[in-house]
Design a protein around this motif. Sequence first.
Motif, PDB file in Angstrom:
ATOM      1  N   MET A  49       0.850  -1.173   0.000  1.00  0.00           N
ATOM      2  CA  MET A  49       0.000   0.000   0.000  1.00  0.00           C
ATOM      3  C   MET A  49       0.900   1.243   0.000  1.00  0.00           C
ATOM      4  O   MET A  49       1.769   1.391   0.853  1.00  0.00           O
ATOM      5  N   PRO A  50       0.694   2.153  -0.944  1.00  0.00           N
ATOM      6  CA  PRO A  50       1.530   3.361  -1.004  1.00  0.00           C
ATOM      7  C   PRO A  50       1.282   4.293   0.184  1.00  0.00           C
ATOM      8  O   PRO A  50       0.174   4.368   0.706  1.00  0.00           O
ATOM      9  N   LYS A  51       2.328   4.986   0.567  1.00  0.00           N
ATOM     10  CA  LYS A  51       2.196   6.012   1.607  1.00  0.00           C
ATOM     11  C   LYS A  51       1.417   7.190   1.049  1.00  0.00           C
ATOM     12  O   LYS A  51       1.210   7.313  -0.158  1.00  0.00           O
ATOM     13  N   ALA A  52       0.997   8.066   1.945  1.00  0.00           N
ATOM     14  CA  ALA A  52       0.276   9.274   1.549  1.00  0.00           C
ATOM     15  C   ALA A  52       0.934  10.477   2.212  1.00  0.00           C
ATOM     16  O   ALA A  52       1.558  10.357   3.267  1.00  0.00           O
ATOM     17  N   TYR A  53       0.778  11.611   1.580  1.00  0.00           N
ATOM     18  CA  TYR A  53       1.340  12.855   2.087  1.00  0.00           C
ATOM     19  C   TYR A  53       0.249  13.913   2.146  1.00  0.00           C
ATOM     20  O   TYR A  53      -0.489  14.110   1.197  1.00  0.00           O
ATOM     21  N   TRP A  54       0.177  14.544   3.291  1.00  0.00           N
ATOM     22  CA  TRP A  54      -0.758  15.649   3.553  1.00  0.00           C
ATOM     23  C   TRP A  54       0.076  16.901   3.381  1.00  0.00           C
ATOM     24  O   TRP A  54       1.083  17.092   4.067  1.00  0.00           O
ATOM     25  N   ILE A  55      -0.315  17.736   2.452  1.00  0.00           N
ATOM     26  CA  ILE A  55       0.406  18.972   2.169  1.00  0.00           C
ATOM     27  C   ILE A  55      -0.533  20.138   2.460  1.00  0.00           C
ATOM     28  O   ILE A  55      -1.625  20.214   1.906  1.00  0.00           O
ATOM     29  N   ALA A  56      -0.111  21.011   3.334  1.00  0.00           N
ATOM     30  CA  ALA A  56      -0.900  22.200   3.663  1.00  0.00           C
ATOM     31  C   ALA A  56      -0.083  23.439   3.348  1.00  0.00           C
ATOM     32  O   ALA A  56       1.104  23.499   3.681  1.00  0.00           O
ATOM     33  N   THR A  57      -0.688  24.396   2.693  1.00  0.00           N
ATOM     34  CA  THR A  57      -0.056  25.693   2.472  1.00  0.00           C
ATOM     35  C   THR A  57      -0.984  26.772   3.028  1.00  0.00           C
ATOM     36  O   THR A  57      -2.211  26.643   2.965  1.00  0.00           O
ATOM     37  N   TYR A  58      -0.385  27.783   3.558  1.00  0.00           N
ATOM     38  CA  TYR A  58      -1.127  28.868   4.210  1.00  0.00           C
ATOM     39  C   TYR A  58      -1.020  30.130   3.357  1.00  0.00           C
ATOM     40  O   TYR A  58       0.051  30.718   3.256  1.00  0.00           O
ATOM     41  N   ARG A  59      -2.135  30.536   2.747  1.00  0.00           N
ATOM     42  CA  ARG A  59      -2.150  31.757   1.951  1.00  0.00           C
ATOM     43  C   ARG A  59      -2.071  32.993   2.838  1.00  0.00           C
ATOM     44  O   ARG A  59      -1.438  33.973   2.490  1.00  0.00           O
TER      45      ARG A  59
END
Length: 97
Positions: A1-11
């Motif tokens: 099962m592939p890993k996942a990445y949570w990406i957050a950017t703050y405008r």
Amino acid sequence: MPKAYWIATYRSIRNPDALAEYAKLAGPAIQAAGGRFLARGMPVHVYEKAEHQRAVLIEFDSVAKATEAHDSPAYQAALKALGDGAERDIRIIESVE
């Protein structure tokens, strides 16, 4: 099962106190779901048309785990604490393993 990445950017950050309260609640909620913070902060360099904005990168064992973290009651409480204190973009993507 592939890993996942949570990406957050703050405008933008409208309320630093609300963001601090969010962080106090969100970090433990994310870690309880197996999330591992890999990077967070302001970029060292930006290229092309990227904006100079805060970013957070979190690794999970799967998309399901990342989604579970986001939808958990603990993380939802963190979002409630944040309110409209920041304008953000969050994406969950699957690794290319």
